[in-house]
Design a protein around this motif. Structure first.
Motif, PDB file in Angstrom:
ATOM      1  N   THR A  75       7.479   6.502  -2.037  1.00 41.87           N
ATOM      2  CA  THR A  75       8.153   5.494  -1.218  1.00 41.87           C
ATOM      3  C   THR A  75       8.645   4.365  -2.109  1.00 41.87           C
ATOM      4  N   LEU A  76       7.778   3.935  -3.033  1.00 36.59           N
ATOM      5  CA  LEU A  76       8.163   2.860  -3.956  1.00 36.59           C
ATOM      6  C   LEU A  76       9.355   3.287  -4.810  1.00 36.59           C
ATOM      7  N   ALA A  77       9.362   4.558  -5.221  1.00 37.38           N
ATOM      8  CA  ALA A  77      10.431   5.049  -6.098  1.00 37.38           C
ATOM      9  C   ALA A  77      11.798   4.969  -5.417  1.00 37.38           C
ATOM     10  N   VAL A  78      11.794   5.050  -4.086  1.00 36.39           N
ATOM     11  CA  VAL A  78      13.055   5.040  -3.341  1.00 36.39           C
ATOM     12  C   VAL A  78      13.420   3.627  -2.879  1.00 36.39           C
ATOM     13  N   ARG A  79      12.378   2.800  -2.628  1.00 36.54           N
ATOM     14  CA  ARG A  79      12.673   1.554  -1.916  1.00 36.54           C
ATOM     15  C   ARG A  79      12.269   0.257  -2.607  1.00 36.54           C
ATOM     16  N   ALA A  80      11.327   0.297  -3.539  1.00 33.03           N
ATOM     17  CA  ALA A  80      10.817  -0.962  -4.110  1.00 33.03           C
ATOM     18  C   ALA A  80      11.931  -1.744  -4.791  1.00 33.03           C
TER      19      ALA A  80
ATOM     20  N   GLY B 198       0.798  -1.228   0.000  1.00 29.48           N
ATOM     21  CA  GLY B 198       0.000   0.000   0.000  1.00 29.48           C
ATOM     22  C   GLY B 198       0.825   1.269   0.000  1.00 29.48           C
ATOM     23  N   ALA B 199       2.154   1.146  -0.183  1.00 31.03           N
ATOM     24  CA  ALA B 199       3.003   2.346  -0.131  1.00 31.03           C
ATOM     25  C   ALA B 199       2.718   3.266  -1.314  1.00 31.03           C
ATOM     26  N   MET B 200       3.001   4.549  -1.110  1.00 25.72           N
ATOM     27  CA  MET B 200       2.765   5.545  -2.154  1.00 25.72           C
ATOM     28  C   MET B 200       3.941   5.590  -3.133  1.00 25.72           C
TER      29      MET B 200
END
Ligand code: PLP
Length: 402
Positions: free
Chosen positions: A20-25, A15-17
């Protein structure tokens, strides 16, 4: 587009935005515990014993075999961009053109037919007509915004609809929901080159497209350093594309994947800044006596404005304008700049300027240029991240001479 996504790769990111995904996924740390992603510059991988080698080669045991097949840094990039686009799977390639070629060669066969927007990148047109045509895949070309023309061009042999939106350089907007519905009705695939918007501004899969393609060379990198591309969509389709890439070899290098990973971390911030500056420049150009017409979807006067506002969360960094006069006046404006870079690339922190009629679209016939609106007095600017007042000043120098 910074909204919660349904698709996620790691449980902590459920459910991350988008930011957040752009930095961590997609990040998998090695035993070294590195904070930033590691670059795995290796062409092959070793096995503990012969049985493990056999199991890896047969596919019985998952894991790396050879970097033409898989590479951990490339996989991290694939997983991260897949999370951003809301795709089940991504396949990275050596360039944007390799992404388009791999998609076509993996999913089409001789006798199949493509319907393609008239307003796509020139090399895409060459690839489809000159090269795929040689292998019995024919392409029909239609105006991007004319849904009836798309429908009329679909034949029993049609397998794929291909478009970019907004288009280059006139920023025409294709209706992704309407074209998705059309594709579904005719059981064909809708393929969208999302290079101009990136997932920070537009997510075509969420509007019903089957496949998204990027030239990562542009905004995903963001600083004009590396060539790369990516194809995204459901696994059933991506397995075919991956199969082609593994056999044919247009793979992304691990170093380039790492550069794109770093680019993704700042993607939304950059796209917002590009869009804000392009908006200011478009409004300013619109007021200049030496400018005949400005093409930017952010302007209310642009025919695609409302549709762009619906399907995009920003208007992007590329605009074009016609100066009063012809080629001489357009070249005068270009040649009077001292800060802008005269280059055909876009999606860079550095603002670029180009004369489409004699460069990016120079190969089009005179009639095709007229049909596509590529007039001699047209200039394209891909707005970078410099202070917008300096960009205006640089253009003002040439405009004042007209
Ligand atoms: C919209 C679009 N798609 C694809 C490409 C091709 O990408 P690459 O140069 O990475 O092969 C480009 C390149 O300019 C482009 O502008």
């Amino acid at each position: 587009m910074n909204e919660p996504t349904d698709e996620f790769l790691d449980d902590p990111l459920a459910g991350a935005m988008l930011d957040t995904l752009a930095v961590r996924a997609g990040q998998r740390r090695s035993m070294e515990g590195e904070h930033s992603e590691a670059i795995y510059t290796t062409s092959s991988y070793v096995f503990a014993n012969a049985a493990e080698a056999a199991a890896r080669f047969s596919g019985e045991q998952p894991g790396n075999v050879y970097s033409r097949y898989t590479n951990p840094t490339v996989r991290t990039f694939e997983d991260r961009i897949a999370a951003l686009e809301g795709a089940e799977q991504a396949v990275a390639t050596s360039s944007g053109m390799a992404a388009i070629l791999s998609t076509c060669l993996a999913l089409l066969k001789s006798g199949d037919h493509i319907v393609c927007s008239r307003s796509v990148f020139g090399t895409t047109t060459v690839l489809l007509n000159k090269f795929l045509g040689k292998f019995g895949v024919d392409t029909s070309v239609v105006p991007l915004t004319d849904i009836a023309a798309w429908e009329a061009a679909i034949l029993p042999e049609t397998k794929l609809l291909f478009l970019e939106t907004p288009s280059n350089p006139l920023c025409e907007v294709g209706d992704l929901a309407a074209l998705s519905a059309l594709a579904k009705r005719h059981n064909v695939l809708l393929v969208v080159d999302n290079c101009f918007c990136t997932p920070a501004l537009q997510r075509p899969l969420s509007l019903g497209a089957d496949i998204v393609i990027h030239s990562a060379t542009k905004y995903l990198d963001g600083q004009g350093r590396c060539m790369g591309g990516v194809v995204l969509g459901r696994s059933e389709l991506m397995d075919e594309v991956l199969g082609f890439v593994r056999s044919a070899g247009p793979t992304m290098s691990p170093f380039n994947a790492w550069v794109f990973l770093k680019g993704l971390e700042t993607l939304r911030l950059r796209m917002e800044a590009h869009s804000a500056s392009a908006m200011k420049l478009a409004r300013w150009l619109d007021e200049q006596a030496a400018v005949e017409k400005v093409f930017y979807t952010g302007l209310e006067s642009h025919p695609g404005h409302e549709l762009a506002a619906q399907q995009q969360s920003g208007f992007g960094g590329v605009l074009s304008f016609r100066v009063v006069g012809g080629r001489d006046q357009a070249w005068q404006v270009i040649d009077s700049t001292r800060i802008l870079s005269l280059t055909a690339n876009l999606g860079d922190a550095k603002t670029t300027i180009v004369h489409p009629a004699t460069t990016t679209h120079g190969r089009l016939s005179a009639e095709d240029k007229v049909a596509a609106g590529i007039t001699e007095n047209l200039i394209r600017v891909a707005v970078g991240l410099e202070a917008i007042e300096d960009i205006k000043g640089d253009l003002q120098r040439g405009l004042a001479l007209i």
